[in-house]
Design an enzyme around this catalytic site. Structure first.
Site, mmCIF file in Angstrom:
data_model
loop_
_atom_site.group_PDB
_atom_site.id
_atom_site.type_symbol
_atom_site.label_atom_id
_atom_site.label_comp_id
_atom_site.label_asym_id
_atom_site.label_seq_id
_atom_site.Cartn_x
_atom_site.Cartn_y
_atom_site.Cartn_z
ATOM 1 N N LYS A 43 0.786 -1.143 -0.042
ATOM 2 C CA LYS A 43 -0.120 -0.082 0.160
ATOM 3 C C LYS A 43 0.708 1.250 -0.019
ATOM 4 C CE LYS A 43 -3.384 -2.323 2.971
ATOM 5 N NZ LYS A 43 -3.928 -2.347 4.492
ATOM 6 N N GLY A 44 2.144 1.197 0.494
ATOM 7 C CA GLY A 44 2.940 2.181 0.642
ATOM 8 C C GLY A 44 3.016 3.356 -0.380
ATOM 9 N N GLU A 99 7.935 2.905 -6.412
ATOM 10 C CA GLU A 99 7.972 2.277 -4.961
ATOM 11 C C GLU A 99 8.181 3.355 -4.082
ATOM 12 O OE1 GLU A 99 8.224 0.114 -2.817
ATOM 13 O OE2 GLU A 99 9.415 -1.684 -3.166
ATOM 14 N N ASP A 100 7.685 3.030 -2.579
ATOM 15 C CA ASP A 100 7.710 4.071 -1.743
ATOM 16 C C ASP A 100 9.282 4.223 -1.123
ATOM 17 O OD1 ASP A 100 7.733 1.644 -0.447
ATOM 18 O OD2 ASP A 100 5.915 1.892 0.910
ATOM 19 N N ASP A 103 14.951 0.047 1.333
ATOM 20 C CA ASP A 103 15.818 -0.065 2.477
ATOM 21 C C ASP A 103 16.869 -1.247 2.232
ATOM 22 O OD1 ASP A 103 16.758 -0.607 5.146
ATOM 23 O OD2 ASP A 103 14.492 -1.066 6.090
ATOM 24 N N LYS A 131 17.154 4.538 1.403
ATOM 25 C CA LYS A 131 17.952 4.876 2.850
ATOM 26 C C LYS A 131 19.437 4.635 2.455
ATOM 27 C CE LYS A 131 14.312 3.237 5.884
ATOM 28 N NZ LYS A 131 13.885 2.331 7.012
ATOM 29 N N PHE A 152 13.670 4.245 10.782
ATOM 30 C CA PHE A 152 12.593 3.985 10.422
ATOM 31 C C PHE A 152 11.611 5.217 10.219
ATOM 32 C CE2 PHE A 152 8.260 2.011 10.517
ATOM 33 C CZ PHE A 152 8.543 0.860 9.820
ATOM 34 N N VAL A 153 10.885 5.151 9.027
ATOM 35 C CA VAL A 153 9.987 6.508 8.893
ATOM 36 C C VAL A 153 8.623 6.438 8.421
ATOM 37 C CG1 VAL A 153 12.045 8.011 8.016
ATOM 38 C CG2 VAL A 153 10.753 6.622 6.454
ATOM 39 N N ARG A 165 -0.361 6.639 7.432
ATOM 40 C CA ARG A 165 -0.153 6.748 6.030
ATOM 41 C C ARG A 165 -0.611 8.195 5.463
ATOM 42 N NH1 ARG A 165 0.983 1.637 3.999
ATOM 43 N NH2 ARG A 165 0.055 -0.048 4.956
HETATM 44 P P1 5GP Z 1 13.462 -3.485 1.707
HETATM 45 O O1 5GP Z 1 13.023 -4.736 1.020
HETATM 46 O O2 5GP Z 1 14.150 -2.729 0.718
HETATM 47 O O3 5GP Z 1 14.306 -3.909 2.733
HETATM 48 O O4 5GP Z 1 12.141 -3.014 2.182
HETATM 49 C C1 5GP Z 1 11.414 -2.289 1.379
HETATM 50 C C2 5GP Z 1 9.796 -2.168 2.114
HETATM 51 O O5 5GP Z 1 9.849 -2.379 3.363
HETATM 52 C C3 5GP Z 1 9.376 -1.094 1.680
HETATM 53 O O6 5GP Z 1 8.520 -1.202 0.436
HETATM 54 C C4 5GP Z 1 8.144 -0.797 2.905
HETATM 55 O O7 5GP Z 1 6.972 -1.466 2.592
HETATM 56 C C5 5GP Z 1 9.156 -1.573 4.194
HETATM 57 N N1 5GP Z 1 9.852 -0.459 4.748
HETATM 58 C C6 5GP Z 1 11.258 -0.361 4.720
HETATM 59 N N2 5GP Z 1 11.768 0.692 5.281
HETATM 60 C C7 5GP Z 1 10.558 1.381 5.969
HETATM 61 C C8 5GP Z 1 10.501 2.585 6.737
HETATM 62 O O8 5GP Z 1 11.397 3.147 7.224
HETATM 63 N N3 5GP Z 1 9.240 2.741 7.317
HETATM 64 C C9 5GP Z 1 7.888 2.040 6.584
HETATM 65 N N4 5GP Z 1 6.887 2.397 7.217
HETATM 66 N N5 5GP Z 1 8.115 0.827 5.891
HETATM 67 C C10 5GP Z 1 9.315 0.723 5.553
#
Ligand code: 5GP
Length: 179
Positions: A43-44, A99-100, A103, A131, A152-153, A165
């Site tokens: 949903k992000g 993508e939102d 990380d 990040k 974490f945001v 959200r």
């Molecule tokens: P990754 O696979 O790159 O580690 O993580 C990606 C997903 O983790 C993002 O699409 C999001 O849904 C969630 N995520 C990663 N970091 C954050 C953050 O700081 N805040 C929130 N609310 N979700 C995050």
């Protein structure tokens, strides 16, 4: 909104909207010969997708995909499950994945592989937030909104247990660890 979980603002509303207009202009120029199919990751990315699409002056189309990752609430494991798949066929389409936040980059690596296998004409990524220094693999992002510290945001689509959200800005999460 007065909530002790909302920490310092990382990207304010004005910065978000200004940068999104810039991204929209870049995308409009890059895809002038073939409008993209925007693929939003729910949903992000819903908030970002809505504003970004309005900043693109081309007849774009939309589709959405929902994924969930196994692992703790604040860290992804890289094992991704498709909860809702796309409705449209990607064959020979110019796909722009929206993508939102990136990380570890594991979710994106999975999505890229999955979508590539559907034979799009091209596949690029537009991520609002990245990040700093955390990606295990090179995420190869064509469009990036902001590079932010590895906290974490919340806000502007990003949640903790489905909350925050609707904040029009991105802030550091300052509440108790999500459960
Ligand atoms: P990754 O696979 O790159 O580690 O993580 C990606 C997903 O983790 C993002 O699409 C999001 O849904 C969630 N995520 C990663 N970091 C954050 C953050 O700081 N805040 C929130 N609310 N979700 C995050």
């Amino acid at each position: 909104m007065n909530d002790p979980g909302i920490g310092p603002v990382i990207v304010d509303e004005h910065e978000l909207q200004t940068r999104i207009r810039e991204l929209g202009k870049e995308i409009t120029a890059d895809y002038a010969d073939g409008p993209p199919l925007l693929v939003g990751i729910l949903k992000g990315a819903f908030m970002f997708m809505a504003d970004l699409a309005r900043a693109i002056d081309l007849p774009v189309e939309f589709d959405f995909m929902a994924v969930s990752s196994y692992g703790s609430a604040t860290r992804t494991s890289g094992v991704v499950r498709i909860v809702k798949d796309l409705d449209l066929d990607l064959t020979d389409r110019h796909v722009l994945l929206v993508e939102d936040i990136v990380d570890s980059g594991l979710t994106l690596a999975y999505l890229r592989k999955n979508l590539k296998a559907r034979h799009p004409a091209s596949l690029e990524v537009c991520a609002l937030l990245v990040k700093e220094g955390l990606q295990k693999t090179d995420p190869d992002l064509k469009y990036v909104g902001f590079r932010i510290p590895p906290d974490f945001v919340i806000g502007y689509g990003l949640d903790v247990d489905e909350r925050y959200r609707n904040l029009p800005y991105v802030a550091r999460y300052a509440g108790p660890p999500p459960g």
